[in-house]
Design a protein around this motif. Structure first.
Motif, PDB file in Angstrom:
ATOM      1  N   LEU A  57      10.853  -4.088   2.510  1.00 39.86           N
ATOM      2  CA  LEU A  57       9.934  -4.922   1.740  1.00 39.86           C
ATOM      3  C   LEU A  57      10.521  -5.083   0.342  1.00 39.86           C
ATOM      4  N   ASN A  58      10.964  -6.292   0.016  1.00 40.73           N
ATOM      5  CA  ASN A  58      11.580  -6.573  -1.291  1.00 40.73           C
ATOM      6  C   ASN A  58      12.695  -5.585  -1.640  1.00 40.73           C
ATOM      7  N   GLY A  59      13.536  -5.277  -0.673  1.00 38.58           N
ATOM      8  CA  GLY A  59      14.659  -4.384  -0.915  1.00 38.58           C
ATOM      9  C   GLY A  59      14.322  -2.911  -0.882  1.00 38.58           C
ATOM     10  N   LYS A  60      13.050  -2.553  -0.718  1.00 39.30           N
ATOM     11  CA  LYS A  60      12.633  -1.145  -0.634  1.00 39.30           C
ATOM     12  C   LYS A  60      12.117  -0.871   0.772  1.00 39.30           C
ATOM     13  N   TRP A  61      12.147   0.391   1.150  1.00 40.09           N
ATOM     14  CA  TRP A  61      11.668   0.781   2.467  1.00 40.09           C
ATOM     15  C   TRP A  61      10.179   1.102   2.434  1.00 40.09           C
ATOM     16  N   ILE A  62       9.460   0.565   3.409  1.00 39.78           N
ATOM     17  CA  ILE A  62       8.085   0.979   3.665  1.00 39.78           C
ATOM     18  C   ILE A  62       8.071   1.560   5.075  1.00 39.78           C
ATOM     19  N   TYR A  63       6.989   2.185   5.463  1.00 39.65           N
ATOM     20  CA  TYR A  63       6.990   2.979   6.677  1.00 39.65           C
ATOM     21  C   TYR A  63       5.961   2.469   7.686  1.00 39.65           C
ATOM     22  N   LEU A  64       6.410   2.340   8.908  1.00 40.86           N
ATOM     23  CA  LEU A  64       5.556   1.916  10.012  1.00 40.86           C
ATOM     24  C   LEU A  64       5.323   3.119  10.913  1.00 40.86           C
ATOM     25  N   TYR A  65       4.111   3.661  10.864  1.00 45.69           N
ATOM     26  CA  TYR A  65       3.738   4.778  11.722  1.00 45.69           C
ATOM     27  C   TYR A  65       3.299   4.215  13.064  1.00 45.69           C
ATOM     28  N   ARG A  66       3.810   4.789  14.156  1.00 41.07           N
ATOM     29  CA  ARG A  66       3.486   4.305  15.490  1.00 41.07           C
ATOM     30  C   ARG A  66       3.286   5.483  16.431  1.00 41.07           C
ATOM     31  N   ALA A  67       2.478   5.275  17.439  1.00 39.64           N
ATOM     32  CA  ALA A  67       2.295   6.290  18.481  1.00 39.64           C
ATOM     33  C   ALA A  67       2.199   5.597  19.833  1.00 39.64           C
ATOM     34  N   VAL A  68       2.797   6.225  20.829  1.00 40.16           N
ATOM     35  CA  VAL A  68       2.669   5.767  22.216  1.00 40.16           C
ATOM     36  C   VAL A  68       2.209   6.959  23.044  1.00 40.16           C
TER      37      VAL A  68
END
Length: 197
Positions: free
Chosen positions: A52-63
């Motif tokens: 996001l705009n050159g910075k990392w954001i985090y996507l939490y996921r579960a299966v």
């Protein structure tokens, strides 16, 4: 007329995003969640990175143990409070899991420990930390990353959230997790049936 998988994804994503703006985003999201089949009680949880705009954001996921999507959550930080928010959202939309497998990340374990203090003794969630038992969710990240990578990142958090929600919901339709969806019918036909409902 036959579509390649990539053409189908682009077409479905355009329709999905257009409908998100035409209809209320929250109503469509809730309707999609109410039509989702129950998931298994053994969850695998992990987070992945999104630009996001050159910075990392985090996507939490579960299966679950069968690879069905439990839930997802986009956060600007990778800490205990973000993981706790994800677990509370996942439990609110599903049931309390019988066990959760996480990687060696301390924030995920700390969030589950905090959640276990809030639960009564009968509903405590056993936590397993294993790099290899989490392969199912790691492999499931591929499908999301494959759609996000050509975009070269997002300009706003809101746009990232809407787009990832669309991709995740299309993936849920592909897996046949919606009530009324048929695995022998194409993703497009299942999507059209959902939109008509």
């Amino acid at each position: 007329m036959f579509y390649t998988e990539n053409q189908l994804y682009k077409f479905l994503l355009k329709i999905y995003i257009k409908n998100l703006f035409l209809r209320s985003f929250d109503i469509f999201y809730r309707r999609d969640r109410t039509r989702k089949r129950p998931v298994g009680s053994s969850w695998r949880m992990d987070e992945t990175y999104v630009k996001l705009n050159g910075k990392w954001i985090y996507l939490y996921r579960a299966v679950d143990r069968y690879g069905d999507t439990v839930d997802f959550f986009l956060s600007e930080s990778r800490d205990k409070s973000a993981a706790l928010s994800f677990f509370k959202k996942a439990i609110r939309c599903n049931n309390i899991p019988s066990k959760v497998v996480v990687d060696k990340s301390g924030s995920n374990k700390a969030a589950l420990d905090a959640l276990n203090t809030e639960l009564d003794q009968d509903h405590k969630i056993p936590i397993f930390q294993s790099k290899y038992l989490n392969n199912r969710v790691e492999q499931d990240h591929r499908f999301i990353k494959k759609r996000i990578k050509p975009m070269l990142g997002f300009k706003s958090f809101h746009a990232a959230n809407i787009t990832i929600t669309g991709i995740e919901n299309i993936r849920i339709i592909q897996k046949g997790q919606l009530i009324g969806a048929k695995k022998q019918v194409s993703t497009f036909d299942n999507f059209a049936k959902l939109m008509a409902a």
